[in-house]
Design an enzyme around this catalytic site. Structure first.
Site: not given
Lengths: 79, 266
Positions: B107, B168, B194-195, B216
């Site tokens: 990644k 995040g 993400a987000g 995550a």
């Protein structure tokens, strides 16, 4: 006493220390000549010496020199 | 139903079929043991990890390290280049990961600064080209820019991974139109990365046509990570099914679902 830099900190270097010896000292796991751990698990560690990667198959045959800059890295939580 | 769907509709990336369209990250989990439980609950088969200096005693109970935790749970590892600001750093990190974890999947994350954590498109393009030439399967984390996404694909990226919102933030998908545009022009898998804040964000990503979702923080920092992981598992499946089922068009006015014909005279 000669030293190396290990992960950014000075570390004493005994003459004849190989990369495999160092990996064992750091991880506490015995390393076979193939570079795989003797316990049959997955080590998940890579070594860079003076900005060049040392393949695990060469760990046992690579002797460290005084002043070497060594990074030992592994997978951690992140991303 | 879950088993049936994943068997007939695998997520194929870099030539490998995966049974789950949820790619998990590992950042933000307070303990390795808790992380393991959440990963299992998510059903993920691909999970990203960062590469850092070896620190003794960072394992979970029984001395297991993160890599072994993933291997034991049959989860494929996707090393990332988190924390890299230049193509040079990212390529070196990918090489270390390939050696340590015995995978050529990476990644690719090249960020511009710590304040925004947004990808630096120039360094990203440069690193993608170098890594593809070195034989890596590049999962390129990118801005929601359709032009850059196409450029990454042309350079040989195995997947393009546009962000929904900055890392995040949990703000969801800020520009759904751009994500749809990226999907419509891509011939490699598109992974929304993400987000993501909650399950509906992941479902929306799939409905927009994304092939998978990577998240995550939304799980690891949830009050109940295991339950949230399970929520995402279902959200991704639901969104994928909806995407393939063909939704009804939106209309300005109501459309009766019951026929007026045969109505009794009351």
């Amino acid at each position: 006493m000669s030293t190396i830099q290990l992960n950014g900190a000075a570390r004493p270097l005994a003459e004849g220390t190989t990369v495999a010896h160092l990996v064992t000292a750091v991880t506490g796991r015995a390393i076979l000549a193939s570079g795989q751990p003797a316990d049959g698990g997955r080590l998940g560690v890579a070594v860079a010496r003076n900005q060049d990667i040392v393949p695990r198959s060469q760990w046992a045959g690579t002797t460290l020199e005084p002043g070497d800059d060594v990074e030992v890295v592994t997978a951690v939580q992140g991303g | 139903m879950t088993e049936t769907l994943t068997a007939t509709d695998p997520f194929i990336v870099a030539g490998v079929p995966l049974g789950s369209r949820l790619i998990m990250g590992t950042g933000g989990a307070p303990s390795l043991d808790g992380l393991g439980a959440a990963l299992v609950a998510s059903g993920t088969e691909l999970t990203t990890v960062a590469m850092r200096r070896y620190a003794p005693g960072s394992g979970g109970s029984g001395g297991t390290n993160l890599f072994e935790l993933l291997v034991e749970n049959n989860i494929r590892v996707l090393p990332n280049t988190a924390g890299c600001f230049t193509a040079r750093e990212a390529v070196m990190t990918a090489e270390l990961a390939r050696e340590a974890l015995e995978t050529d999947w990476v990644k690719l994350e090249v960020i511009a600064d710590e304040h925004t954590l947004l990808p630096d498109a120039v360094e990203l393009v440069e690193a993608t080209e170098q890594l593809v030439n070195r034989g890596f399967k590049v999962f390129a984390y990118t801005n929601d820019d359709p032009v850059v996404a196409l450029r990454l694909e042309q350079l040989g990226a195995a997947a393009v991974m546009p962000l929904g919102a900055p890392i995040g933030t949990g703000l969801g998908i800020l520009n759904p139109h751009n994500i749809e545009l990226i999907v419509s022009r891509a011939s490699v898998p598109v992974v929304l990365d993400a987000g993501i804040g909650t399950a509906s964000d992941a479902a929306l990503a799939m409905e927009l046509g994304c092939d998978a979702v990577l998240l995550a923080t939304a799980v690891t920092r949830a009050q109940d990570p295991v339950r949230m992981a399970e929520a995402f598992k279902h959200a991704v499946i639901g969104g994928r099914l909806a995407s393939r089922a063909g939704r009804i068009p939106k209309r300005a006015h109501a459309l009766a679902s019951s026929a007026m014909e045969g109505r009794p005279d009351l």
